[in-house]
Design a protein around this motif. Structure first.
Motif: not given
Ligand SMILES: Cc1cc2nc3c(=O)[nH]c(=O)nc-3n(C[C@H](O)[C@H](O)[C@H](O)COP(=O)(O)O)c2cc1C
Length: 150
Positions: A7, A27, A30-31, A33-35, A44, A51, A53, A65, A69, A72, A74-75, A96
């Motif tokens: 996307y 970003i 956080a990615s 950690r979650n991924n 990304l 962006f 990704q 996921t 995203i 969020d 921020r975009h 990521m």
């Molecule tokens: C462009 C962009 C890409 C992102 N990619 C990821 C991603 O691959 N994995 C992810 O968990 N969060 C990604 N995020 C962040 C998520 O929107 C979100 O803030 C985050 O997953 C929240 O994690 P938390 O609850 O652990 O703080 C991305 C955000 C942006 C703006």
């Protein structure tokens, strides 16, 4: 089967290079950690306006996921380019990876026929993945060099 989603979206966080780099680092951390928890890998690309990704993994994990995203702020205007099932991950070692478009990587973009002003709506997913693979190789080589130098 690995589910792969590509996307693009428009960056909404203003600022200069330093601010953008901070934003990207937040970003990416956080990615990672979650991924790693969700078995999601990808890359990304951040060209300051856009962006782009790639997310890959189990279908349900990739979908949840992406849904997180997309919310969020921020975009904005996240737009899916392509979803497909593939036999293998393109980015198996990256929970990521992130690459900011700087002058240093300008040639890589140009080699993929992406001009100074990127128009993500015109990109095909294969072109995006090829670009990301080259950016990943560049980042890896740079890190290797830093380790050797350090
Ligand atoms: C462009 C962009 C890409 C992102 N990619 C990821 C991603 O691959 N994995 C992810 O968990 N969060 C990604 N995020 C962040 C998520 O929107 C979100 O803030 C985050 O997953 C929240 O994690 P938390 O609850 O652990 O703080 C991305 C955000 C942006 C703006």
């Amino acid at each position: 089967m690995i589910h792969q989603l590509v996307y693009y979206s428009r960056n909404t966080v203003p600022g200069g290079d330093r601010q953008m780099l901070t934003n990207l680092r937040e970003i990416v951390s956080a990615s990672q950690r979650n991924n790693s928890r969700d078995g999601v890998t990808g890359f990304l690309i951040f060209d300051k306006t856009w962006f782009v990704q790639i997310l890959e993994g189990e279908r349900a994990r990739v979908t949840e996921t992406y849904n997180r995203i997309a919310r969020d702020n921020r975009h904005a205007a996240a737009t899916i380019v392509n979803v497909q099932d593939v036999t293998a991950r393109a980015f198996p070692n990256w929970t990521m990876g992130g690459a900011l478009r700087t002058l240093e990587v300008q040639e890589i973009y140009l080699a993929h026929n992406i001009g100074t002003i990127m128009e993500p709506a015109k990109l095909k997913s294969a072109q995006i993945i090829d670009l990301a693979l080259d950016l990943q190789a560049f980042e890896q080589a740079k890190r290797q060099g830093q380790r050797l130098a350090g």
